[in-house]
Design a protein around this motif. Structure first.
Motif, PDB file in Angstrom:
ATOM      1  N   ALA A 206      -3.494 -14.522  -6.300  1.00 24.06           N
ATOM      2  CA  ALA A 206      -3.340 -14.026  -7.609  1.00 24.06           C
ATOM      3  C   ALA A 206      -3.704 -12.731  -7.779  1.00 24.06           C
ATOM      4  N   ALA A 207      -5.009 -12.353  -7.279  1.00 20.74           N
ATOM      5  CA  ALA A 207      -5.782 -11.191  -7.653  1.00 20.74           C
ATOM      6  C   ALA A 207      -5.257  -9.821  -6.809  1.00 20.74           C
ATOM      7  N   ASN A 208      -4.926  -8.984  -7.883  1.00 19.91           N
ATOM      8  CA  ASN A 208      -4.171  -7.738  -7.249  1.00 19.91           C
ATOM      9  C   ASN A 208      -4.524  -6.609  -8.178  1.00 19.91           C
ATOM     10  N   ASP A 209      -5.442  -5.865  -7.701  1.00 22.48           N
ATOM     11  CA  ASP A 209      -5.519  -4.317  -8.455  1.00 22.48           C
ATOM     12  C   ASP A 209      -4.688  -3.274  -8.690  1.00 22.48           C
ATOM     13  N   LEU A 210      -3.692  -3.285  -7.545  1.00 20.16           N
ATOM     14  CA  LEU A 210      -2.728  -2.385  -7.407  1.00 20.16           C
ATOM     15  C   LEU A 210      -1.724  -2.061  -8.607  1.00 20.16           C
ATOM     16  N   PRO A 211      -1.162  -3.007  -9.413  1.00 21.57           N
ATOM     17  CA  PRO A 211      -0.701  -2.648 -10.577  1.00 21.57           C
ATOM     18  C   PRO A 211      -1.289  -1.622 -11.568  1.00 21.57           C
ATOM     19  N   ASP A 212      -2.649  -2.286 -11.723  1.00 24.73           N
ATOM     20  CA  ASP A 212      -3.646  -1.573 -12.395  1.00 24.73           C
ATOM     21  C   ASP A 212      -3.871  -0.254 -12.163  1.00 24.73           C
ATOM     22  N   ALA A 213      -4.068  -0.099 -11.045  1.00 28.41           N
ATOM     23  CA  ALA A 213      -4.376   1.544 -10.278  1.00 28.41           C
ATOM     24  C   ALA A 213      -3.250   2.286 -10.584  1.00 28.41           C
ATOM     25  N   ALA A 214      -2.039   1.958 -10.305  1.00 29.87           N
ATOM     26  CA  ALA A 214      -0.882   2.970 -10.533  1.00 29.87           C
ATOM     27  C   ALA A 214      -0.705   2.959 -11.726  1.00 29.87           C
ATOM     28  N   SER A 215      -0.819   2.097 -12.575  1.00 31.73           N
ATOM     29  CA  SER A 215      -0.787   2.354 -14.278  1.00 31.73           C
ATOM     30  C   SER A 215      -1.716   3.280 -14.755  1.00 31.73           C
ATOM     31  N   ARG A 216      -3.014   3.207 -14.413  1.00 28.22           N
ATOM     32  CA  ARG A 216      -4.069   4.066 -14.725  1.00 28.22           C
ATOM     33  C   ARG A 216      -3.852   5.450 -14.271  1.00 28.22           C
TER      34      ARG A 216
ATOM     35  N   ASP B 154      -6.034  -6.770  -3.225  1.00 25.22           N
ATOM     36  CA  ASP B 154      -4.525  -6.176  -3.087  1.00 25.22           C
ATOM     37  C   ASP B 154      -3.487  -7.115  -3.124  1.00 25.22           C
ATOM     38  N   GLY B 155      -3.718  -8.505  -3.551  1.00 18.50           N
ATOM     39  CA  GLY B 155      -2.767  -9.331  -3.677  1.00 18.50           C
ATOM     40  C   GLY B 155      -2.626 -10.411  -2.683  1.00 18.50           C
ATOM     41  N   PHE B 156      -3.676 -10.223  -1.634  1.00 16.48           N
ATOM     42  CA  PHE B 156      -3.639 -11.219  -0.432  1.00 16.48           C
ATOM     43  C   PHE B 156      -5.129 -11.179  -0.089  1.00 16.48           C
ATOM     44  N   SER B 157      -5.289 -12.317   0.526  1.00 19.46           N
ATOM     45  CA  SER B 157      -6.688 -12.669   0.915  1.00 19.46           C
ATOM     46  C   SER B 157      -7.278 -11.519   2.122  1.00 19.46           C
ATOM     47  N   LEU B 158      -8.483 -11.219   1.938  1.00 16.72           N
ATOM     48  CA  LEU B 158      -8.877 -10.173   2.979  1.00 16.72           C
ATOM     49  C   LEU B 158      -9.395 -10.574   4.263  1.00 16.72           C
ATOM     50  N   ASP B 159      -9.011 -11.751   4.669  1.00 20.95           N
ATOM     51  CA  ASP B 159      -9.319 -12.376   6.136  1.00 20.95           C
ATOM     52  C   ASP B 159      -8.038 -12.122   6.840  1.00 20.95           C
ATOM     53  N   ASP B 160      -8.235 -12.615   8.203  1.00 23.49           N
ATOM     54  CA  ASP B 160      -7.230 -12.384   9.069  1.00 23.49           C
ATOM     55  C   ASP B 160      -5.826 -12.860   8.819  1.00 23.49           C
TER      56      ASP B 160
ATOM     57  N   ILE C 190       0.878  -1.130   0.025  1.00 24.94           N
ATOM     58  CA  ILE C 190      -0.007   0.057   0.035  1.00 24.94           C
ATOM     59  C   ILE C 190       0.809   1.152  -0.201  1.00 24.94           C
ATOM     60  N   ILE C 191       1.957   1.050   0.791  1.00 23.44           N
ATOM     61  CA  ILE C 191       2.854   2.305   0.778  1.00 23.44           C
ATOM     62  C   ILE C 191       3.545   2.598  -0.573  1.00 23.44           C
ATOM     63  N   ASN C 192       3.838   1.299  -1.331  1.00 24.69           N
ATOM     64  CA  ASN C 192       4.418   1.465  -2.422  1.00 24.69           C
ATOM     65  C   ASN C 192       3.543   2.113  -3.567  1.00 24.69           C
ATOM     66  N   LEU C 193       2.328   1.989  -3.432  1.00 23.44           N
ATOM     67  CA  LEU C 193       1.268   2.328  -4.206  1.00 23.44           C
ATOM     68  C   LEU C 193       1.120   3.890  -4.363  1.00 23.44           C
ATOM     69  N   MET C 194       1.180   4.288  -2.787  1.00 20.30           N
ATOM     70  CA  MET C 194       1.254   5.814  -2.651  1.00 20.30           C
ATOM     71  C   MET C 194       2.238   6.561  -3.127  1.00 20.30           C
ATOM     72  N   VAL C 195       3.430   5.913  -2.918  1.00 18.61           N
ATOM     73  CA  VAL C 195       4.757   6.434  -3.416  1.00 18.61           C
ATOM     74  C   VAL C 195       4.787   6.413  -4.931  1.00 18.61           C
ATOM     75  N   GLN C 196       4.076   5.639  -5.563  1.00 18.22           N
ATOM     76  CA  GLN C 196       4.130   5.511  -7.095  1.00 18.22           C
ATOM     77  C   GLN C 196       3.321   6.729  -7.666  1.00 18.22           C
ATOM     78  N   MET C 197       2.104   6.700  -6.987  1.00 15.07           N
ATOM     79  CA  MET C 197       1.155   7.733  -7.465  1.00 15.07           C
ATOM     80  C   MET C 197       1.868   9.272  -7.150  1.00 15.07           C
ATOM     81  N   THR C 198       2.592   9.354  -6.165  1.00 20.58           N
ATOM     82  CA  THR C 198       2.899  10.730  -6.121  1.00 20.58           C
ATOM     83  C   THR C 198       4.491  11.000  -6.736  1.00 20.58           C
ATOM     84  N   ALA C 199       4.760  10.128  -7.023  1.00 20.18           N
ATOM     85  CA  ALA C 199       6.254   9.971  -7.610  1.00 20.18           C
ATOM     86  C   ALA C 199       7.318  11.087  -7.189  1.00 20.18           C
TER      87      ALA C 199
END
Length: 490
Positions: free
Chosen positions: A401-411, A389-395, A168-177
């Protein structure tokens, strides 16, 4: 992603287990004790390098930390002593020496109340041997080692709120460059994860700037700023920065909401943060300059007001907020959202799935990205709905496999490059733009579901009489079958 060899990982795991079996069950205390030892070794390594340079040039060692008669306090000396002597030397002499350091650096400042609590000589000897085998000259190895240690805070199930997931940190850093000239601040820095990620991004994307003397000095001394009111977090965060190759970051004690932000107003060009969500403060305990921005006791709103205060005009921010900030109906909630949209420039809202911070919190969150302008500028706000986000959303948070973060950063990057395709996406898509006028019409509500459109599939249902007819045929078949079964049994 932390890159660490299996051998080194197993050594750290064994030392970690030894601490626990030795009576230190608080993971923060384990990290803290290892932090002290890493700092002691770093001091010796730096002076050893200075001594080699002095011998080579025929000069003298300037600003020596260890003076004549203090050789036994150096890592290279006491690591070879017997466990009992080593334990006594560190407890009775090295730690008082640490507390007396007064060179004014970030690291010496945070060691003033250092407390030695490794319980046994045997455990200390094991820890020192493990740390001594790590090549401290390698920034990547140092950083990966410490990141792995910090990940154990979360895995131990204690104080997990101090760590925002690295992806999540890396996504925020990529988006603010982050750029080489930025002054970057995290007013609730904890272990320093945002500042570390920003420094790594600059190293990777602007390698040439670190060859310039002026730029290198800025990178090591004036680029990174972090505040926290927990002295343990300050020590851990400072060491995290040091081991990632930042010589003297500005990491200091501050209760960001209770002290006036006026001293640092309009100072930073980039803020990256995941501030505390829970709780509220008394009006009397809250900085008056923040109350002038938004009259509230809620910490999440006060932190947003603080970010606006700290940013320079033109400065940008990417911060994690609870969903309530987006749609809360109180006067303070609406006033702050209106400020972001009308007085500043709200760029994007990235909706995160509610399991991102499990198992420590199930609260739904989003990333706000905005620019301080003091003159408006909000045009279209970009929404992205992160469903995985690439991880199961349980505890358990197991990798999936499912991960939207690369797509979010790319878009987002495509949008910044004025990609017309992204602008034309319908509101049924995972990402879309919403004009400011639509948000104003919704009384500044920023929840994604307010604007997202869903496609209802047209389903053709059979006529009820046809269904009844089929049921009757089926019933007839069942009756015939039962009759045949009875006949067989007679």
């Amino acid at each position: 992603m932390v890159v660490i060899t299996g051998e080194l990982k197993s050594k750290i795991d064994r030392v970690w287990d030894a601490f626990w079996s030795g009576g230190i069950s608080n993971p923060l205390e384990v990290i803290e004790q290892i932090t002290y030892l890493l700092f002691i070794r770093r001091l010796d390594d730096l002076q050893t390098l200075a001594e080699k340079k002095a011998r080579h040039t025929g000069g003298v060692v300037e600003n020596a930390v260890f003076l004549p008669g203090q050789a036994h306090l150096r890592w290279g000396q006491f690591k070879n002593a017997s466990p009992e002597v080593m334990h006594r030397t560190i407890a009775d002499e090295v730690f008082p020496f640490l507390r007396s350091l007064g060179d004014g650096t970030t690291y010496s400042e945070h060691m003033k109340d250092a407390r030695f609590s490794v319980p046994t000589p045997a455990l200390l000897s094991k820890v020192v041997d493990m740390l001594d085998e790590i090549p401290m000259a390698e920034r990547d190895t140092n950083g990966d080692l410490y990141e792995y240690l910090l990940s154990k805070i979360a895995s131990a199930g204690v104080n997990g709120q101090f760590r925002t997931p690295r992806h999540i940190i890396n996504l925020m850093v990529q988006m603010t460059a982050p750029q080489p000239a930025d002054e970057i601040c995290d007013p609730a820095c904890g272990t320093g994860g945002f500042l570390v990620a920003a420094s790594e991004y600059v190293r990777k994307t602007h390698t040439e700037t670190l060859h310039d003397t002026k730029q290198r000095n800025h990178f090591h001394h004036t680029m990174f700023h972090g505040y926290d009111f927990d002295s343990t977090m300050l020590r851990i965060g400072s060491m995290n920065m040091l081991l990632h190759g930042i010589e003297s970051p500005d990491i200091r004690y501050r209760d960001s909401l209770s002290e006036g932000a006026a001293a640092d107003a309009d100072k930073y060009t980039l803020i990256l943060a995941n501030p505390p969500f829970a709780g509220s403060l008394d009006y009397e305990a809250t900085a008056k300059d923040l109350q002038r921005i938004v009259k509230t006791k809620k910490t999440e709103l006060l932190f947003l007001a603080l970010f606006l205060k700290l940013l320079k005009p033109g400065g940008r921010a990417a911060v994690v907020v609870p969903d309530g900030v987006l749609f809360g109906s109180s006067t303070a909630h609406r006033a702050l959202r209106k400020t972001l949209i009308e007085d500043q420039k709200l760029n994007a809202i990235v909706k995160l799935p509610s399991g991102v911070f499990r198992p420590y919190a199930g609260v739904s969150t989003a990333i706000l990205i905005f620019t301080k302008t003091n003159s408006g500028g909000t045009d279209d706000v970009w929404f992205y709905d992160v469903r995985a986000d690439g991880f199961s959303l349980d505890d358990k948070r197991s990798p999936v496999a499912a991960n939207d973060l690369p797509d979010a950063a790319s878009r987002w990057l495509s949008l910044m490059e004025t990609d017309q395709h992204e602008k034309e996406r319908p509101r049924t898509a995972q990402s879309f733009l919403v004009p400011k006028a639509d948000i104003v019409a919704e009384d500044y509500d920023l929840s994604l579901n307010r604007y997202k459109e869903t496609i209802q599939d047209d389903i053709e249902h059979r006529a009820p009489l046809d269904i009844i007819s089929d049921v009757e045929l089926l019933e007839d078949e069942i009756v015939r079958g039962l009759d045949e079964l009875k006949a067989m049994l007679l």
